[in-house]
Motif scaffolding. Structure first.
Motif, short mmCIF file in Angstrom:
data_model
loop_
_atom_site.label_atom_id
_atom_site.label_comp_id
_atom_site.label_asym_id
_atom_site.label_seq_id
_atom_site.Cartn_x
_atom_site.Cartn_y
_atom_site.Cartn_z
N CYS A 200 0.81 -1.23 0.00
CA CYS A 200 0.00 0.00 0.00
C CYS A 200 0.84 1.27 0.00
O CYS A 200 0.33 2.35 -0.33
CB CYS A 200 -0.97 0.01 1.18
N LYS B 232 -5.24 -1.24 3.78
CA LYS B 232 -4.33 -0.65 4.76
C LYS B 232 -3.35 -1.71 5.25
O LYS B 232 -3.74 -2.80 5.67
CB LYS B 232 -5.12 -0.09 5.95
N MET C 205 -2.91 6.42 6.35
CA MET C 205 -3.50 6.19 5.04
C MET C 205 -3.81 7.50 4.31
O MET C 205 -4.06 7.50 3.11
CB MET C 205 -4.77 5.35 5.17
N VAL D 132 -3.84 8.34 0.23
CA VAL D 132 -4.84 9.15 -0.47
C VAL D 132 -4.17 10.27 -1.26
O VAL D 132 -4.50 10.51 -2.43
CB VAL D 132 -5.85 9.73 0.54
N LEU E 254 -10.72 2.56 0.57
CA LEU E 254 -9.72 2.18 1.56
C LEU E 254 -10.26 1.01 2.38
O LEU E 254 -11.40 1.04 2.83
CB LEU E 254 -9.40 3.35 2.49
N MET F 65 -10.56 6.83 8.70
CA MET F 65 -10.34 6.76 7.26
C MET F 65 -11.52 7.32 6.47
O MET F 65 -11.34 7.91 5.40
CB MET F 65 -10.03 5.32 6.84
N VAL G 14 -14.98 3.40 2.79
CA VAL G 14 -14.15 2.49 3.59
C VAL G 14 -14.79 1.11 3.60
O VAL G 14 -15.99 0.96 3.86
CB VAL G 14 -13.98 3.03 5.02
#
Length: 274
Positions: free
Chosen positions: A119, A139, A148, A152, A165, A187, A194
């Motif tokens: 990631c 993640k 995270m 993005v 995510l 997130m 998510v």
């Protein structure tokens, strides 16, 4: 509310819509099993009025042992996934592991997935963003949810718009993972949908020596809890006979138990929203 991401003309995630289901066997074992599983998942999701994206990997490059089954490879795997799209009529998502795989996989798949261990790989994220396809980034087990945001920003800086995510647990000592339910809210604050990966958060990485173990018996409870906490979709891996699966059998959900789990998850989400 997170932004709406279109996976296909008829399937989306986020934007206050129904919970998305991303599901399928861990890896493509053979064409017959893959198509049969996809058809059964489509029937289940149609009954429950839940959108479905079928997931299975053509290669699992991060297996515990060099002797572990990895899959049929990209060329054969993409042919099978194309049959899922055309014959079963559901969108598909699959993992990519190198930047070079992004463009050819995007010619077949409706969405791309970045595995958790990869990631942070900038070149991989940029290549995925450059395809213009929706991308699901898992993640890493070694990252906090707020880390995270960097993922993005990398994706957006490459011109990517449609991002998901996925929470899949955090390493907790040896051979164990734990889910911090705060991560869903953290997130989601970034504005993107998510997803909760219930199967891999119940994995025991390397727990069986040359392969990973798992605790799939806790999946229905964890799916309900995540739905109540606030997610946009549920990711899980399933197999008609997990004990005979060639990859991740101990944490895959038996196909016969999928509908009951989704029913309880849907009820939890509806109760939390009321």
């Amino acid at each position: 509310m997170t932004r709406k991401v279109m996976i296909s003309d008829s399937v989306s995630v986020g934007g206050g819509g129904p919970l998305l289901v991303i599901a399928g066997p861990c890896v493509i074992e053979d064409e017959v099993l893959t198509l049969e599983t996809a058809r059964e998942l489509k029937e289940i999701c149609n009954r429950l009025d839940l959108p479905l994206v079928f997931k299975s990997s053509f290669d699992k490059s991060n297996r515990t042992s060099a002797s572990s089954f990895r899959g049929p490879g990209m060329e054969a795997g993409l042919l099978t996934l194309e049959k899922v799209r055309s014959e079963v009529g559901v969108p598909v998502i699959t993992d990519i592991h190198t930047p070079e795989q992004a463009a050819p996989v995007a010619e077949v798949a409706d969405a791309l997935q970045i595995p958790a261990f990869l990631c942070r790989q900038t070149d991989l994220l940029v290549a995925a963003a450059n395809t213009g396809k929706p991308v699901n980034v898992k993640k890493g087990q070694f990252l906090s949810p707020w880390d995270m945001r960097n993922v993005v920003e990398k994706f957006a800086s490459a011109g990517g718009d449609d991002l998901m995510l996925t929470e899949r647990g955090t390493s907790f000592g040896y051979n164990n993972l734990i889910v911090d339910f705060r991560s869903f809210a953290i997130m989601r604050s970034f504005g993107y949908p998510v997803i909760y990966d219930v199967t891999h958060s119940l994995q025991l990485p390397g727990g069986l020596g040359k392969k990973s173990g798992g605790q799939s018996e806790f999946a229905p409870m964890m799916a309900r809890a995540a739905a109540a906490a606030g997610i946009d979709g549920l990711f899980f891996e399933t197999h008609p006979d997990p004990e005979r699966a060639l990859c991740d059998g101990p944490n895959m959900i038996p196909l016969a138990e999928v509908e009951a789990m989704l029913v309880s998850m849907k009820k939890a989400a509806e109760s939390a929203a009321s």
